[in-house]
Design an enzyme around this catalytic site. Structure first.
Site, short mmCIF file in Angstrom:
data_model
loop_
_atom_site.label_atom_id
_atom_site.label_comp_id
_atom_site.label_asym_id
_atom_site.label_seq_id
_atom_site.Cartn_x
_atom_site.Cartn_y
_atom_site.Cartn_z
CG ASP A 164 -2.34 0.42 0.90
OD1 ASP A 164 -2.50 1.20 -0.05
OD2 ASP A 164 -3.27 0.02 1.62
CG ASP A 219 -9.39 1.65 -1.28
OD1 ASP A 219 -8.39 1.42 -2.00
OD2 ASP A 219 -9.36 1.60 -0.04
#
Ligand SMILES: *[C@@H]1O[C@H](CO)[C@@H](O)[C@H](O)[C@H]1NC(C)=O
Length: 402
Positions: A164, A219
């Site tokens: 991430d 996302d």
């Protein structure tokens, strides 16, 4: 003769300049730039907890998920990565600087859990971050600990790393992500490397030699609008995907309940056509049959896992926001995939022409509906579907007659 030599001497450097310049602008076509770990020859398939559990993950849930992936038959269809997301580690490293599994959630440790996953012939994936802290801020990131963390992961038997991009102090992912790539390669263990910098620095342009997949979007959320926007954003980078490295519009929401069955069928079909990773994001321990039927459509999975690895794309000339759209692309053995997408709010008639998806115009083709599991017959110019429901798709495999 002399004249020719002079002409030749002048033309050669010119040709060199032209060819070098064009080389820079040619698409890095699929297969040409590979991460040397041999993984991801087809898009990865598996499960990750984030979309459903939102980091409330622990070893009980993972073990039960492993059992369900096997007992439902999902594993046999190729869903083999069992991946945990954020919040698996303690807030601080140990005295030697190693990441430590959270004692409250993973009391038996990560190695033990990975062993369980492997005992079922599945693969185990973990999560870290290319910054100081992960996105949840409850555990350290791997920035400046790349080699140490890669060694820890390899020692635990990790097969997949989602990496991430939170708390990175503004340093470019182009610098931070290759560091972990080198660290993973140095362990000698093949670890699928999934870059998650949300498409910020156009990773399709630099990540094909770095990772096995790279997120092209922020996302996903469990609704139609969020899903369809990600399909549009991911489409732009189609030519950069191929065996070894895939565009990733984020994990699947199928089964979480926020979309209709038709919408989930569209979501799954678009992801399959785009050669996106098929990472299930719902609770497979208690999954309704109607959702399982979507995730377990073998004919759609086969399109995603086609050995040629060409990302299908939107082929209608109209803009992405047009209600009636045709998507498509080539498959191995001279076949093609075609998808009719109705993104509008009422039923629509949609027509696909075979030349749009790459087949020879006028050639006779056999058309198979991969959701109805029916052969529709032979058609020469194209195919008209009289009624595609709102927020729905039709998907066909098209086989030219030889
Ligand atoms: C994991 O979470 C579930 C559901 O919240 C709970 O029932 C279970 O006891 C937890 N297991 C561990 C090891 O924390």
């Amino acid at each position: 003769m002399e004249e020719f030599r002079e002409w030749f001497a002048r033309i050669v450097p010119l040709l060199l300049v032209i060819s070098l310049t064009t080389a820079n602008y040619l698409p890095r076509h699929h297969g040409s730039v590979l991460l040397e770990n041999g993984l991801g020859r087809t898009p990865p398939m598996g499960w990750n907890d984030f979309n459903h559990f939102h980091n409330k993950i622990n070893e009980t849930i993972v073990r039960e998920t492993v059992d369900a992936i096997v007992s439902t038959g999902l594993a046999a269809l190729g869903y083999n990565y069992i991946n945990i997301d954020d919040e698996w580690a303690e807030q601080s490293r140990d005295k030697e600087g190693n990441l430590q599994p959270r004692k409250d959630r993973f009391p038996s440790g990560i190695k033990n859990l990975a062993d369980y996953v492997h005992s079922k012939n599945l693969k185990f994936g973990i999560y870290s971050d290319a910054g100081r802290l992960t996105c949840a801020k409850t555990q350290p990131g791997s920035l400046n600990f790349e080699n140490q963390d890669a060694k820890t992961f390899a020692a635990w038997g990790v097969d997949f790393l989602k990496y991430d991009n939170c708390h990175n102090d503004g340093a470019s992912p182009k610098i931070r992500y290759p560091k972990m790539q080198k660290a993973l390669l140095a362990t000698g263990r093949p670890i699928f490397y999934a870059l998650c910098e949300w498409g910020y620095e156009d990773p399709a342009l630099w990540a094909p030699g770095v990772g096995n997949s790279w997120r092209t979007t922020g996302d996903i959320k469990d609704n139609w609008q969020s899903m369809i926007v990600r399909a549009d954003q991911n489409d732009k980078w189609a030519k950069y995907a191929g065996p070894g490295g895939w565009n990733d519009p984020d994990m699947l929401e199928v089964g979480n309940g926020g979309m209709s069955l038709e919408e989930y069928r569209a979501h799954f079909s678009l992801w399959a056509l785009m050669k996106a990773p098929l990472i299930i994001g719902c609770d497979v321990r208690n999954l309704k049959q109607e959702y399982l039927d979507i995730l377990m459509n073998k004919e759609v999975i086969a399109i995603n896992q086609d050995s040629m690895g060409v990302q299908g794309k939107r082929v209608s000339r109209k803009g992405a926001l047009e209600a009636r759209l045709v998507w498509g692309g080539p498959l191995s053995q001279g076949k093609f995939v075609a998808l009719l997408l109705n993104r509008g709010d009422s039923t629509a008639k949609i027509r696909a022409y075979w030349e749009q998806i790459g087949a020879k115009p006028g050639s006779s083709v056999q058309v198979r509906d991969v959701w109805a599991h029916k052969d529709l017959g032979a058609f020469s110019q194209g195919y008209i579907e009289e009624a595609v429901d709102a927020h729905a798709i039709k998907m066909y495999v098209v086989v030219p007659k030889s």
